[in-house]
Design a protein around this motif. Structure first.
Motif, short mmCIF file in Angstrom:
data_model
loop_
_atom_site.label_atom_id
_atom_site.label_comp_id
_atom_site.label_asym_id
_atom_site.label_seq_id
_atom_site.Cartn_x
_atom_site.Cartn_y
_atom_site.Cartn_z
N ALA A 1 1.72 6.70 -6.97
CA ALA A 1 0.69 7.67 -7.38
C ALA A 1 1.19 9.11 -7.18
O ALA A 1 0.97 9.97 -8.03
CB ALA A 1 -0.59 7.44 -6.58
N ILE A 2 1.86 9.36 -6.07
CA ILE A 2 2.39 10.70 -5.80
C ILE A 2 3.46 11.07 -6.83
O ILE A 2 3.46 12.18 -7.37
CB ILE A 2 2.94 10.79 -4.36
CG1 ILE A 2 1.78 10.71 -3.36
CG2 ILE A 2 3.75 12.06 -4.16
CD1 ILE A 2 2.23 10.54 -1.92
N GLN B 1 0.83 -1.20 0.00
CA GLN B 1 0.00 0.00 0.00
C GLN B 1 0.86 1.26 0.00
O GLN B 1 0.56 2.22 -0.70
CB GLN B 1 -0.94 0.00 1.21
CG GLN B 1 -2.04 -1.03 1.10
CD GLN B 1 -2.85 -1.15 2.38
OE1 GLN B 1 -2.38 -0.82 3.48
NE2 GLN B 1 -4.05 -1.66 2.25
N ALA B 2 1.95 1.24 0.75
CA ALA B 2 2.86 2.38 0.78
C ALA B 2 3.51 2.59 -0.58
O ALA B 2 3.65 3.73 -1.06
CB ALA B 2 3.92 2.19 1.86
N ALA C 1 2.27 1.69 -3.51
CA ALA C 1 1.23 2.17 -4.42
C ALA C 1 1.00 3.67 -4.22
O ALA C 1 0.86 4.43 -5.19
CB ALA C 1 -0.06 1.40 -4.21
N GLU C 2 0.97 4.10 -2.98
CA GLU C 2 0.78 5.53 -2.68
C GLU C 2 1.96 6.36 -3.19
O GLU C 2 1.77 7.41 -3.81
CB GLU C 2 0.60 5.74 -1.18
CG GLU C 2 0.31 7.17 -0.83
CD GLU C 2 0.11 7.38 0.66
OE1 GLU C 2 0.00 8.55 1.07
OE2 GLU C 2 0.07 6.39 1.41
#
Length: 65
Positions: A19-20, A12-13, A15-16
């Motif tokens: 995206a950023i 999840q980290a 993926a975030e």
């Protein structure tokens, strides 16, 4: 169970962060595309075949990726 939860948290980290990073790359390219388009407009003061019209398609290509 703990390992699975930690693996999920890391995914999840990642993926975030992805995206950023994508946002930070596309945002300036969008601005560059806008200004390149303005500079390439007919009638823009000082507009001669100065290469700005070639910049816009490159920006559009990067935006699609």
């Amino acid at each position: 169970m703990v390992r699975e939860r930690e693996k999920l948290r890391r995914q999840q980290a990642l993926a975030e962060m992805s995206a950023i990073l994508a946002h930070e790359i596309r945002n300036p390219l969008g601005s560059l595309e806008l200004f390149a388009g303005l500079l390439a407009m007919p009638g823009f003061p000082g507009n001669r075949a100065n290469g700005w019209s070639r910049c816009r398609p490159a920006c559009e290509l990067w935006q699609r990726r």
